[in-house]
Design a protein around this motif. Structure first.
Motif, PDB file in Angstrom:
ATOM      1  N   ARG A 219     -11.818  25.096  77.305  1.00  0.00           N
ATOM      2  CA  ARG A 219     -10.658  25.985  77.384  1.00  0.00           C
ATOM      3  C   ARG A 219     -10.231  26.468  75.995  1.00  0.00           C
ATOM      4  O   ARG A 219      -9.813  27.612  75.823  1.00  0.00           O
ATOM      5  N   PHE A 220     -10.334  25.574  75.023  1.00  0.00           N
ATOM      6  CA  PHE A 220      -9.961  25.955  73.663  1.00  0.00           C
ATOM      7  C   PHE A 220     -10.883  27.056  73.137  1.00  0.00           C
ATOM      8  O   PHE A 220     -10.428  28.031  72.529  1.00  0.00           O
ATOM      9  N   VAL A 221     -12.185  26.903  73.366  1.00  0.00           N
ATOM     10  CA  VAL A 221     -13.146  27.915  72.903  1.00  0.00           C
ATOM     11  C   VAL A 221     -12.878  29.244  73.588  1.00  0.00           C
ATOM     12  O   VAL A 221     -12.899  30.312  72.948  1.00  0.00           O
ATOM     13  N   GLU A 236     -16.708  26.678  83.341  1.00  0.00           N
ATOM     14  CA  GLU A 236     -17.432  25.956  82.294  1.00  0.00           C
ATOM     15  C   GLU A 236     -18.934  25.954  82.539  1.00  0.00           C
ATOM     16  O   GLU A 236     -19.727  26.026  81.592  1.00  0.00           O
ATOM     17  N   ALA A 237     -19.334  25.851  83.804  1.00  0.00           N
ATOM     18  CA  ALA A 237     -20.768  25.842  84.097  1.00  0.00           C
ATOM     19  C   ALA A 237     -21.425  27.155  83.673  1.00  0.00           C
ATOM     20  O   ALA A 237     -22.526  27.169  83.105  1.00  0.00           O
ATOM     21  N   THR A 238     -20.744  28.268  83.933  1.00  0.00           N
ATOM     22  CA  THR A 238     -21.288  29.568  83.523  1.00  0.00           C
ATOM     23  C   THR A 238     -21.343  29.679  82.004  1.00  0.00           C
ATOM     24  O   THR A 238     -22.321  30.187  81.437  1.00  0.00           O
ATOM     25  N   MET A 239     -20.298  29.204  81.332  1.00  0.00           N
ATOM     26  CA  MET A 239     -20.297  29.236  79.873  1.00  0.00           C
ATOM     27  C   MET A 239     -21.416  28.371  79.306  1.00  0.00           C
ATOM     28  O   MET A 239     -22.044  28.721  78.301  1.00  0.00           O
ATOM     29  N   ALA A 240     -21.674  27.232  79.942  1.00  0.00           N
ATOM     30  CA  ALA A 240     -22.763  26.381  79.464  1.00  0.00           C
ATOM     31  C   ALA A 240     -24.108  27.068  79.628  1.00  0.00           C
ATOM     32  O   ALA A 240     -24.987  26.977  78.760  1.00  0.00           O
ATOM     33  N   ARG A 275     -18.463  39.444  69.419  1.00  0.00           N
ATOM     34  CA  ARG A 275     -17.054  39.379  69.024  1.00  0.00           C
ATOM     35  C   ARG A 275     -16.622  37.925  68.809  1.00  0.00           C
ATOM     36  O   ARG A 275     -15.857  37.626  67.889  1.00  0.00           O
ATOM     37  N   ALA A 276     -17.121  37.017  69.665  1.00  0.00           N
ATOM     38  CA  ALA A 276     -16.792  35.604  69.490  1.00  0.00           C
ATOM     39  C   ALA A 276     -17.357  35.070  68.179  1.00  0.00           C
ATOM     40  O   ALA A 276     -16.687  34.312  67.458  1.00  0.00           O
ATOM     41  N   CYS A 277     -18.592  35.470  67.833  1.00  0.00           N
ATOM     42  CA  CYS A 277     -19.171  35.030  66.563  1.00  0.00           C
ATOM     43  C   CYS A 277     -18.356  35.553  65.386  1.00  0.00           C
ATOM     44  O   CYS A 277     -18.154  34.846  64.383  1.00  0.00           O
TER      45      CYS A 277
END
Length: 297
Positions: A219-221, A236-240, A275-277
Motif C-alpha cells: 500500500r505504501f508503494v 497486490e497479486a497483480t502488482m507482484a 513515472r514510478a521510477c
C-alpha cells in the motif's frame, strides 16, 4: 483494506480490517486479527499468491497448570478455611457454655451449703433460746432463710437449663460443621491433577505480522510512487506479477545501485512504471547497504 482513520492521510498502521463503524474500538482490529481464528485464512488468502508466507508450522502445545482444576481447588481451599473457622467458633462456644455451667453448679452448691448452714445455725439457736418469744422469732428466720434458699435453687436450675440448651445447640452445629468439613476434605482429595496444555500461537502471530507488513509495504508503494497512475488501485497479486517480479538488470556504480526493468508491451503500463521510477529517483531512496537507488524502465 488499510485503515487511515488513526492518523493523517498516507499514514500506514499495521492493521488490516473492514470495520468501518464509528463505534468500533481502536484496539478491536488488533485483538481480532492477531488471534488465531478461521477468518485469517479468508482475509489473507489473496496475499499468499504474491508473498511466500503460506507455510504451515502447526500448533505447539505448552504444558501449563490445569486452570479449571486450580480454580476448583482454590474454591475448595477457601471453603475449607471457612469451615475450619466455623468449627473453631462452635468449639469455643461449646467450651464457653460448659465452663459457665460448671461455674453455675459450683455457685449453686456453695449457696446451698451456706443456706443449709444458716438454717441449721438458726434452728440450733432456737433450741437454746431461753424464752418462747425468742425461740419463735429464730424459727421464723430459719423458715424464711430456707424459703430463700429454695427460690435461689429454682433460679439457678433455670439458668442451668438455658445454658445446657445453648450448649446442646452449639454441639449440634459443631457436628454439622464437622460433617461439611469432612466433605470438603474428601472433595479436595478426589481432585485429579490431569495434564493441561495451551496452544503456543507465537509462530502464527509472527506470520500474521509479516503478512500485514507486506500488505502495508504494498500500500505504501502504491500511494507513494503509483499515485494517479494506472496501477494505483490494483491488488497486490497483480502488482507482484506486473511490477515486483518484473525481470531486469542490477548494476552497482559508485554510491548508486542502478535497476533497469524490462520494458512493457502495454504503453499505459510502461508510462505508469516510468513515472514510478522517476518518483523513486526524486525521493532519493537509500538502501540498507548504503547505496542510493536509481531505477529505469
Amino acid at each position: 483494506m488499510v485503515d487511515y482513520r488513526a492518523g493523517l492521510p498516507g499514514r500506514l498502521i499495521p492493521i488490516l480490517h473492514n470495520l468501518r463503524g464509528k463505534d468500533v474500538p481502536v484496539e478491536l482490529p488488533h485483538t481480532v486479527y492477531v488471534g488465531h481464528w478461521e477468518g485469517q485464512e479468508r482475509v489473507f488468502r489473496d496475499m499468499l499468491v504474491c508473498q511466500n508466507l503460506d507455510a504451515r508450522y502447526g500448533q505447539k502445545k505448552v504444558a501449563v497448570s490445569n486452570r479449571p482444576q486450580e480454580r476448583k481447588r482454590e474454591a475448595l481451599c477457601q471453603k475449607l478455611q471457612t469451615q475450619e473457622k466455623r468449627i473453631a467458633t462452635a468449639q469455643r462456644k461449646v467450651q464457653e457454655y460448659t465452663e459457665r455451667i460448671e461455674a453455675l453448679e459450683q455457685e449453686a452448691q456453695q449457696k446451698q451449703t451456706e443456706n443449709q448452714a444458716g438454717v441449721a445455725a438458726l434452728r440450733q439457736a432456737s433450741r437454746e433460746a431461753t424464752t418462747p418469744k425468742q425461740r419463735e422469732r429464730l424459727l421464723v428466720r430459719a423458715e424464711r432463710l430456707a424459703a430463700k434458699g429454695q427460690v435461689q435453687r429454682v433460679r439457678l436450675q433455670e439458668r442451668r437449663r438455658r445454658l445446657v440448651a445453648h450448649r446442646r445447640t452449639w454441639q449440634q452445629k459443631l457436628t454439622e460443621r464437622q460433617g461439611k468439613h469432612q466433605k470438603v476434605v474428601q472433595a479436595l482429595q478426589e481432585l485429579e491433577d490431569r495434564p493441561f496444555y495451551d496452544f503456543d500461537l507465537e509462530k502464527d502471530n509472527l506470520m500474521t505480522y509479516l503478512r500485514m507488513a507486506g500488505e502495508n509495504a504494498h500500500r505504501f508503494v502504491q500511494e507513494r510512487y503509483f499515485a494517479n497512475t494506472l496501477l494505483e488501485k490494483v491488488d497486490e497479486a497483480t502488482m507482484a506479477r506486473v511490477v515486483y517480479n518484473q525481470p531486469g538488470w542490477v548494476r552497482r556504480q559508485g554510491q548508486y545501485l542502478h535497476v533497469l526493468l524490462q520494458g512493457y508491451s502495454d504503453p499505459k503500463v510502461q508510462a505508469a512504471i516510468a513515472r514510478a521510477c522517476q518518483r523513486v529517483n526524486q525521493a532519493q531512496v537509500k538502501l540498507p547497504g548504503g547505496h542510493w537507488l536509481h531505477m529505469e524502465v
